[in-house]
Enzyme design. Sequence first.
Site, PDB file in Angstrom:
ATOM      1  N   ILE A 154       0.778  -1.107  -0.075  1.00 33.47           N
ATOM      2  CA  ILE A 154       0.027  -0.021   0.261  1.00 33.47           C
ATOM      3  C   ILE A 154       0.744   1.092   0.017  1.00 33.47           C
ATOM      4  O   ILE A 154       0.494   2.380  -0.585  1.00 33.47           O
ATOM      5  CB  ILE A 154      -1.090   0.104   1.340  1.00 33.47           C
ATOM      6  CG1 ILE A 154      -1.902  -1.290   1.339  1.00 33.47           C
ATOM      7  CG2 ILE A 154      -1.888   1.203   1.278  1.00 33.47           C
ATOM      8  CD1 ILE A 154      -2.625  -1.486   2.374  1.00 33.47           C
ATOM      9  N   SER A 178      -5.573  -0.956  11.951  1.00 35.53           N
ATOM     10  CA  SER A 178      -5.980  -2.344  11.409  1.00 35.53           C
ATOM     11  C   SER A 178      -7.299  -2.505  12.109  1.00 35.53           C
ATOM     12  O   SER A 178      -7.458  -2.352  13.206  1.00 35.53           O
ATOM     13  CB  SER A 178      -5.171  -3.236  11.690  1.00 35.53           C
ATOM     14  OG  SER A 178      -5.347  -4.461  11.556  1.00 35.53           O
ATOM     15  N   TYR A 217       0.871  -8.157  16.718  1.00 32.95           N
ATOM     16  CA  TYR A 217       0.302  -7.403  15.721  1.00 32.95           C
ATOM     17  C   TYR A 217      -1.035  -6.574  16.002  1.00 32.95           C
ATOM     18  O   TYR A 217      -0.968  -5.462  16.194  1.00 32.95           O
ATOM     19  CB  TYR A 217       0.081  -8.226  14.416  1.00 32.95           C
ATOM     20  CG  TYR A 217      -0.290  -7.260  13.184  1.00 32.95           C
ATOM     21  CD1 TYR A 217       0.712  -6.724  12.667  1.00 32.95           C
ATOM     22  CD2 TYR A 217      -1.716  -6.944  13.031  1.00 32.95           C
ATOM     23  CE1 TYR A 217       0.334  -5.918  11.420  1.00 32.95           C
ATOM     24  CE2 TYR A 217      -1.900  -6.533  12.039  1.00 32.95           C
ATOM     25  CZ  TYR A 217      -1.022  -5.592  11.089  1.00 32.95           C
ATOM     26  OH  TYR A 217      -1.363  -4.843  10.115  1.00 32.95           O
ATOM     27  N   LYS A 276      -1.327  -2.609  16.901  1.00 33.38           N
ATOM     28  CA  LYS A 276      -1.908  -1.745  16.128  1.00 33.38           C
ATOM     29  C   LYS A 276      -3.194  -0.831  17.190  1.00 33.38           C
ATOM     30  O   LYS A 276      -3.418   0.238  16.816  1.00 33.38           O
ATOM     31  CB  LYS A 276      -2.838  -2.511  15.247  1.00 33.38           C
ATOM     32  CG  LYS A 276      -1.956  -2.871  13.962  1.00 33.38           C
ATOM     33  CD  LYS A 276      -1.249  -1.782  13.245  1.00 33.38           C
ATOM     34  CE  LYS A 276      -0.558  -2.125  12.114  1.00 33.38           C
ATOM     35  NZ  LYS A 276       0.060  -0.983  11.642  1.00 33.38           N
TER      36      LYS A 276
END
Length: 262
Positions: free
Chosen positions: A14, A131, A154, A158
């Site tokens: 991205i 996220s 993760y 986030k």
Amino acid sequence: MTKTVLITGSTDGIGLLTAKKLAADGHQVLLHGRSAPKLESAAAEVGGNVETYTADLSDLSAVRKLAETIRAKHDQLDVLINNAGVLKAPQTVLENGQDIRFVVNTLAPYLLTELLLPIIPSDGRVVNLSSAAQAPVNVKAMQGNVPLTDMEAYAQSKLAITIWSREWAKLQPDGPVMVAVNPGSLLASKMVKEGFGVSGNDMSIGADILMDAALGGRFADASGAYFDNDSGAFADPHAAALDKDHAADVMNTIKGLISQTG
């Protein structure tokens, strides 16, 4: 008006696609990556008014040098997109005992923002990649004292970046805008392929919302907000981010860990 935009982790995924779109619109794009050869090929792909910066964000001293190098070349940075992120890594625990996900996904963007804030104008923006995967932060794990699985680390990292986006925005009422954005779940990035074994959805979904967050009108007064691109709307993050005590614990832990690297 052309803007100067720094995108971390912009050699693929991205980040690279967003860089291409910004450059195509005539903006000056500062690309960042860990690998000089990958940065060179990304710069050739992006074209336009582009600069490259190499730094390993798992090393906070490298983050400090990155900020120093950028400030030596630029007296204004209009937009900082903290896009670099790690889900899986060959070595998840760094030499200092910390989990690479917390360092790259939470601490490095915090420190980079802090160091570049003096050159970001009040109408500038800091766009932080969040996220849909968010989980309450175990501050002992963030300090490197409790091992976590890939997804636990993760999701917690986030939520942590989402928390600091919200909390820092409160301290900067006059700008710049600080927003956390879930660019869309399971987009066709390398991270999604490695982490979930699926090809993923069109990455333009993510790049387009990052463009909007960086430059678009609906984000102009959205400091402290969380945008969920899965629902296409501003939304509440995980309830733990709204818990004052939890947010304070996370903020104090981040500041403590960063001060250790002074």
